[in-house]
Design an enzyme around this catalytic site. Structure first.
Site, PDB file in Angstrom:
ATOM      1  N   GLY A  12       0.821  -1.209   0.000  1.00 28.39           N
ATOM      2  CA  GLY A  12       0.000   0.000   0.000  1.00 28.39           C
ATOM      3  C   GLY A  12       0.852   1.254   0.000  1.00 28.39           C
ATOM      4  O   GLY A  12       0.590   2.206  -0.739  1.00 28.39           O
ATOM      5  N   ASP A  70       8.191   6.594   8.428  1.00 29.38           N
ATOM      6  CA  ASP A  70       7.525   6.026   9.593  1.00 29.38           C
ATOM      7  C   ASP A  70       6.264   6.845   9.756  1.00 29.38           C
ATOM      8  O   ASP A  70       6.305   8.080   9.741  1.00 29.38           O
ATOM      9  CB  ASP A  70       8.383   6.066  10.848  1.00 29.38           C
ATOM     10  CG  ASP A  70       7.831   5.120  11.915  1.00 29.38           C
ATOM     11  OD1 ASP A  70       7.483   3.972  11.562  1.00 29.38           O
ATOM     12  OD2 ASP A  70       7.730   5.524  13.080  1.00 29.38           O
TER      13      ASP A  70
END
Length: 200
Positions: A12, A70
């Site tokens: 994704g 992140d």
């Protein structure tokens, strides 16, 4: 075509980077193209620390410029949880659905006006020389009472974007890249460091 390695195995995420970067003439590869690379343990306590850990380790291993992110969800009523633990909020062996169901469970009696949240994405780009930069992108929204939509991944089905009147999981790839935390971070990165990193 310029090549950049995205330090993730998450399809994704890779698709989001491809949607934004490939029209700029940048070939996007991921850790799936380099299965020999050992997994990098995310031991940081901030998004910035984890992104730099991943990018630095992969850049050193491959000798190439690497982009790592992140990212996660911060829910105000949960004091910023799940934060850096977003991917493993319901446990290390759990999945996206169990993660967002845990959030919904914790917010069960929280009224709409207090369900504010944001997606955060920190990007770290590291050269083999060790030079590095980070940028932070965010997307504000609210947590729904139930999952809505079939697109996206992670917490997208429970994250309502008021300006679009939809959850992230109801948006097309193009719509999402326009307003997403990752899209915002990538725009900052390409605007600031295009000449230095991505067009040589």
């Amino acid at each position: 075509m310029q090549e950049i390695i995205i330090a993730t195995n998450n399809p994704g995420k890779v698709q989001e980077f491809q949607t934004i970067l490939e029209p700029k003439g940048i070939l996007v590869k991921s850790l799936a193209d380099f299965p020999e690379i050992p997994e990098v343990e995310e031991t940081g306590t901030t998004f910035e620390e984890n992104a730099l850990l991943k990018a630095s380790a992969v850049a050193e291993y491959l000798g190439k410029t690497v982009l790592a992110d992140d990212s996660g969800l911060e829910v105000d009523a949960l004091n910023g949880e799940p934060g850096v633990y977003s991917a493993r909020y319901a446990g290390t062996n759990k999945n996206d659905r169990e993660n967002y169901l845990k959030v919904l469970g914790k917010l069960e009696n929280v009224p709409d006006e207090k369900r504010t949240a944001r997606f955060v994405c920190v990007l770290a780009i590291v050269q083999p020389t060790g030079n590095n930069h980070t940028v932070r992108g965010t997307c504000e929204g609210k947590i729904t009472h139930q999952p809505i939509g079939e697109n996206g991944f992670g917490y997208d089905p429970v994250f309502f974007v008021e300006e679009k009147g939809k959850t992230m999981a109801q948006l097309s790839k193009e719509e999402k890249s326009e307003i997403s935390h990752r899209g915002n971070a990538i725009k900052q990165l390409t605007n600031k460091w295009d000449d230095l990193f991505l067009t040589k």
